[in-house]
Design an enzyme around this catalytic site. Structure first.
Site, PDB file in Angstrom:
ATOM      1  N   SER A 233       0.690  -1.111  -0.032  1.00  0.00           N
ATOM      2  CA  SER A 233       0.004   0.180   0.074  1.00  0.00           C
ATOM      3  C   SER A 233       0.793   1.095  -0.006  1.00  0.00           C
ATOM      4  O   SER A 233       0.576   2.271  -0.806  1.00  0.00           O
ATOM      5  CB  SER A 233      -1.103   0.013   1.275  1.00  0.00           C
ATOM      6  OG  SER A 233      -0.201  -0.336   2.344  1.00  0.00           O
ATOM      7  N   HIS A 263      -2.310  -8.814   2.389  1.00  0.00           N
ATOM      8  CA  HIS A 263      -1.731  -7.557   2.973  1.00  0.00           C
ATOM      9  C   HIS A 263      -2.880  -7.064   4.027  1.00  0.00           C
ATOM     10  O   HIS A 263      -3.213  -7.830   5.171  1.00  0.00           O
ATOM     11  CB  HIS A 263      -1.785  -6.333   1.981  1.00  0.00           C
ATOM     12  CG  HIS A 263      -0.921  -5.264   2.360  1.00  0.00           C
ATOM     13  ND1 HIS A 263      -0.355  -5.212   3.484  1.00  0.00           N
ATOM     14  CD2 HIS A 263      -0.872  -3.968   1.570  1.00  0.00           C
ATOM     15  CE1 HIS A 263       0.179  -3.830   3.431  1.00  0.00           C
ATOM     16  NE2 HIS A 263       0.019  -3.254   2.341  1.00  0.00           N
ATOM     17  N   HIS A 309       5.859 -12.635   8.063  1.00  0.00           N
ATOM     18  CA  HIS A 309       5.815 -11.237   7.580  1.00  0.00           C
ATOM     19  C   HIS A 309       6.813 -11.115   6.564  1.00  0.00           C
ATOM     20  O   HIS A 309       7.794 -11.953   6.634  1.00  0.00           O
ATOM     21  CB  HIS A 309       5.970 -10.289   8.882  1.00  0.00           C
ATOM     22  CG  HIS A 309       5.923  -8.895   8.606  1.00  0.00           C
ATOM     23  ND1 HIS A 309       6.621  -7.983   7.958  1.00  0.00           N
ATOM     24  CD2 HIS A 309       4.741  -8.218   8.533  1.00  0.00           C
ATOM     25  CE1 HIS A 309       6.203  -6.916   7.717  1.00  0.00           C
ATOM     26  NE2 HIS A 309       4.883  -6.802   8.053  1.00  0.00           N
ATOM     27  N   ARG A 318       3.331  -4.263  17.484  1.00  0.00           N
ATOM     28  CA  ARG A 318       1.876  -4.024  17.224  1.00  0.00           C
ATOM     29  C   ARG A 318       0.932  -5.096  17.800  1.00  0.00           C
ATOM     30  O   ARG A 318      -0.188  -4.711  18.533  1.00  0.00           O
ATOM     31  CB  ARG A 318       1.683  -3.596  15.697  1.00  0.00           C
ATOM     32  CG  ARG A 318       2.427  -2.667  15.335  1.00  0.00           C
ATOM     33  CD  ARG A 318       2.354  -2.388  13.773  1.00  0.00           C
ATOM     34  NE  ARG A 318       2.753  -3.331  12.931  1.00  0.00           N
ATOM     35  CZ  ARG A 318       2.203  -3.546  11.840  1.00  0.00           C
ATOM     36  NH1 ARG A 318       2.037  -2.637  11.047  1.00  0.00           N
ATOM     37  NH2 ARG A 318       2.781  -4.876  10.990  1.00  0.00           N
ATOM     38  N   ASP A 364      -2.062  -8.289  12.359  1.00  0.00           N
ATOM     39  CA  ASP A 364      -3.513  -8.401  12.049  1.00  0.00           C
ATOM     40  C   ASP A 364      -3.991  -9.464  12.985  1.00  0.00           C
ATOM     41  O   ASP A 364      -5.344  -9.799  13.088  1.00  0.00           O
ATOM     42  CB  ASP A 364      -3.759  -8.871  10.643  1.00  0.00           C
ATOM     43  CG  ASP A 364      -3.318  -7.732   9.624  1.00  0.00           C
ATOM     44  OD1 ASP A 364      -3.910  -6.687   9.982  1.00  0.00           O
ATOM     45  OD2 ASP A 364      -2.954  -8.060   8.738  1.00  0.00           O
TER      46      ASP A 364
HETATM   47  N1  HAX Z   1       0.754 -19.631   6.734  1.00  0.00           N
HETATM   48  C1  HAX Z   1       1.105 -20.271   5.834  1.00  0.00           C
HETATM   49  N2  HAX Z   1       2.197 -20.383   4.955  1.00  0.00           N
HETATM   50  C2  HAX Z   1       2.953 -19.279   5.016  1.00  0.00           C
HETATM   51  C3  HAX Z   1       2.583 -18.342   6.037  1.00  0.00           C
HETATM   52  C4  HAX Z   1       1.394 -18.408   7.015  1.00  0.00           C
HETATM   53  N3  HAX Z   1       1.237 -17.575   7.840  1.00  0.00           N
HETATM   54  N4  HAX Z   1       3.538 -17.211   5.983  1.00  0.00           N
HETATM   55  C5  HAX Z   1       4.415 -17.561   4.852  1.00  0.00           C
HETATM   56  N5  HAX Z   1       3.830 -18.728   4.257  1.00  0.00           N
HETATM   57  C6  HAX Z   1       4.675 -19.342   3.243  1.00  0.00           C
HETATM   58  C7  HAX Z   1       4.426 -18.298   1.909  1.00  0.00           C
HETATM   59  O1  HAX Z   1       3.209 -18.651   1.560  1.00  0.00           O
HETATM   60  C8  HAX Z   1       5.268 -18.900   1.100  1.00  0.00           C
HETATM   61  O2  HAX Z   1       4.828 -20.084   0.435  1.00  0.00           O
HETATM   62  P1  HAX Z   1       5.170 -20.279  -1.158  1.00  0.00           P
HETATM   63  O3  HAX Z   1       6.424 -20.349  -1.419  1.00  0.00           O
HETATM   64  O4  HAX Z   1       4.574 -22.020  -1.192  1.00  0.00           O
HETATM   65  O5  HAX Z   1       4.383 -19.430  -1.901  1.00  0.00           O
HETATM   66  C9  HAX Z   1       6.590 -19.424   2.099  1.00  0.00           C
HETATM   67  O6  HAX Z   1       5.889 -19.505   3.258  1.00  0.00           O
HETATM   68  C10 HAX Z   1       7.614 -18.238   2.327  1.00  0.00           C
HETATM   69  O7  HAX Z   1       6.927 -17.087   2.514  1.00  0.00           O
HETATM   70  P2  HAX Z   1       7.780 -15.967   3.486  1.00  0.00           P
HETATM   71  O8  HAX Z   1       9.200 -15.928   2.960  1.00  0.00           O
HETATM   72  O9  HAX Z   1       7.911 -16.559   4.894  1.00  0.00           O
HETATM   73  O10 HAX Z   1       6.928 -14.790   3.578  1.00  0.00           O
HETATM   74  P3  HAX Z   1       6.447 -13.687   2.469  1.00  0.00           P
HETATM   75  O11 HAX Z   1       7.524 -12.599   2.604  1.00  0.00           O
HETATM   76  O12 HAX Z   1       6.657 -14.310   1.024  1.00  0.00           O
HETATM   77  O13 HAX Z   1       4.814 -13.306   2.534  1.00  0.00           O
HETATM   78  C11 HAX Z   1       3.199 -12.824   3.900  1.00  0.00           C
HETATM   79  C12 HAX Z   1       4.804 -12.703   4.047  1.00  0.00           C
HETATM   80  C13 HAX Z   1       2.877 -11.893   5.225  1.00  0.00           C
HETATM   81  C14 HAX Z   1       2.595 -12.655   2.869  1.00  0.00           C
HETATM   82  C15 HAX Z   1       2.897 -13.997   4.496  1.00  0.00           C
HETATM   83  O14 HAX Z   1       3.556 -14.611   5.688  1.00  0.00           O
HETATM   84  C16 HAX Z   1       1.433 -14.794   4.496  1.00  0.00           C
HETATM   85  O15 HAX Z   1       0.835 -14.735   3.741  1.00  0.00           O
HETATM   86  N6  HAX Z   1       1.087 -14.709   5.955  1.00  0.00           N
HETATM   87  C17 HAX Z   1      -0.502 -14.826   6.158  1.00  0.00           C
HETATM   88  C18 HAX Z   1      -1.237 -13.531   5.593  1.00  0.00           C
HETATM   89  C19 HAX Z   1      -1.114 -12.282   6.570  1.00  0.00           C
HETATM   90  O16 HAX Z   1      -1.297 -12.472   7.813  1.00  0.00           O
HETATM   91  N7  HAX Z   1      -0.681 -11.167   5.826  1.00  0.00           N
HETATM   92  C20 HAX Z   1      -0.714  -9.966   6.758  1.00  0.00           C
HETATM   93  C21 HAX Z   1       0.693  -9.560   6.820  1.00  0.00           C
HETATM   94  C22 HAX Z   1       0.721  -8.154   7.565  1.00  0.00           C
HETATM   95  C23 HAX Z   1       0.358  -7.071   6.777  1.00  0.00           C
HETATM   96  O17 HAX Z   1       0.832  -6.624   5.768  1.00  0.00           O
HETATM   97  N8  HAX Z   1      -0.772  -6.556   6.874  1.00  0.00           N
HETATM   98  O18 HAX Z   1      -1.572  -5.578   6.463  1.00  0.00           O
END
Ligand code: HAX
Length: 424
Positions: A233, A263, A309, A318, A364
């Protein structure tokens, strides 16, 4: 001139000079490199953006202008806005001036409501919220100034005007979206005697006899306000803004990114997951049951929302601030107890999945339980609240980008064939 404009006008010349000298003297110094993995991997970890409003060290979490966010938990969002823009907390007089300024700009034009009322009744609240911001584009003072020949050193003045005009209206728009989208009755007018978050709670119309909901919303708006500039964002807002698109265009673009489930939408998904667990086990489950449910989620190919994250490698401070507030104020609530239990169990599960870089809760994971406790049970609405708060940070970033005269963004893309040629 308002106090905030006055303050920035005093600070900006020295900041410009400092950056100009830094770039002149060290223009060619390398600060980051890009690997093929990073180029295909969401540019993770490449240091190529500058953001002075906040910083997120992976082992510390959010620092707003060098202050850990946990130390700002008792502040008003208006104080945070001042801090984001100037690097200092406001004096009592400065705070009052900013609050009066916001109150004077708070009236939402009628045509915004006409547009929202014309949208399909099942529109997502984020689509409604972002539309409301975009439809006000014709009000942009930056565009008016640009069209009448304002020069580059003064771009920030009109970007600040747009930022204040928008931020002042967001509580009313957010409350109006809620009442319209969820059939809560007619809109409620601003109460100009209230501060920014109290007025939001007033316009929401759910009542708050003990004042705790208002306290929770203040905390919510402070904790979500900024998270450096590489997240979707913030970066989208900055990128669109760099084309000299005004803040109505750039903020609505950025918030469209916040509406993604990876996000900001994670907060709606997160509470959903917790309530699913509660329903499945008829209340707070045992650790073993919760562990099994977490594995089920992972095995079905879904993420556990609220965990992980892109930058952080610790429990998000937070989340810690939300959990502390929840335990102290609404600790008897079963959903709050679930949030605490998930925190006890889920990191242990995620640590066993090698590819997951961060097994800890993010912002979150705990916010939804608080909203739910106070009767704000419409999950699809939650990201609107995140947006109201995040606007403080990304608007401040845009004002500072204009003040520093940063150019249009244009990173270089390369085709896979080019990468293949490099590795030969
Ligand atoms: N549950 C399951 N799998 C997860 C995970 C979780 N909570 N967190 C990471 N992973 C997976 C990813 O999907 C990725 O899988 P693939 O390679 O198969 O695609 C792998 O682990 C490596 O990811 P990473 O390097 O640990 O994390 P990223 O930087 O790629 O992604 C995310 C960060 C926040 C998007 C990710 O941790 C996620 O999807 N979390 C759950 C959704 C979430 O809580 N999002 C909010 C984040 C905070 C935010 O921005 N708020 O606005």
């Amino acid at each position: 001139m308002s106090a905030i404009q006055d303050k920035l006008a005093g600070q900006i010349p020295a900041l410009r000079e400092e950056i100009k000298t830094l770039v002149k003297e060290h223009a060619d110094q390398v600060i980051s490199q890009v690997t093929i993995k990073q180029a295909y991997g969401g540019v993770r970890g490449v240091k190529c953006l500058v953001c002075d409003t906040s910083e997120v060290p992976p082992d510390k979490g959010l620092l707003i202008r060098n202050t850990p966010v946990g130390e700002l938990a008792d502040r008003l969002p208006e104080e945070i806005l001042w801090l984001l823009l100037t690097g200092e907390l406001p004096s009592a007089d400065e705070l009052k001036d900013l609050q009066d300024d916001l109150r004077a700009r708070a009236k939402v034009p009628q045509y915004v409501w006409d547009v929202l009322e014309a949208m399909p009744k099942d529109s997502h609240p984020m689509a409604m919220f972002d539309t409301a911001i975009l439809v006000m584009q014709k009000e942009s003072k930056f565009v008016q100034a640009y069209n009448t020949g304002v020069t580059k050193p003064d771009y920030w003045v009109y970007t600040l005007e747009d930022a204040l005009d928008i931020i002042a209206k967001l509580p009313a728009i957010a409350a109006g979206v809620y009442r319209l989208r969820f059939n809560k009755g007619p809109r409620i007018d601003n109460d100009t005697s209230l501060d920014w978050s109290s007025d939001y709670v007033h316009m929401l119309g759910m009542g708050d006899s003990g004042g705790k909901f208002t306290e929770a919303m203040r905390l919510y708006f402070v904790l979500h306000s900024d998270h450096e500039s590489g997240n979707v964002s913030a970066h989208t807002t900055a990128c669109v803004n760099s084309a000299l698109s005004d803040l109505y265009y750039s903020l609505s673009a950025g918030l469209n990114g916040l509406a993604g489930p990876l996000h900001g939408l994670a907060n709606q998904e997160c509470l959903n997951w917790i309530l699913e667990v509660k329903e499945k086990f008829g209340g707070v489950p045992t650790d073993k049951q919760l562990e099994e449910f977490a594995w089920e989620t992972l095995k079905s190919g879904k993420v556990i929302p609220g965990y992980g994250h892109a930058v952080l490698r610790i429990t998000d401070p937070r989340f810690t601030a939300f959990l502390k507030w929840s335990k102290e104020n609404i600790g008897d609530d079963e959903t709050v107890q679930m949030v605490a239990k998930v925190y006890d169990v889920v990191p242990g599960v995620l640590k066993q999945v090698k590819k997951i870089a961060d097994p800890w809760p993010n912002v979150d994971a705990g916010s939804g339980a608080i909203l739910y406790h106070f009767g704000l049970t419409e999950f699809p609405y939650y990201t609107v609240l995140f947006s109201v708060s995040r606007a403080l940070g990304v608007c401040s970033q845009s004002v500072m980008a204009r003040a520093m005269g940063w150019p249009i963004e244009r990173p270089k893309s390369i085709p896979t064939s080019w990468i293949k040629a490099q590795v030969k």
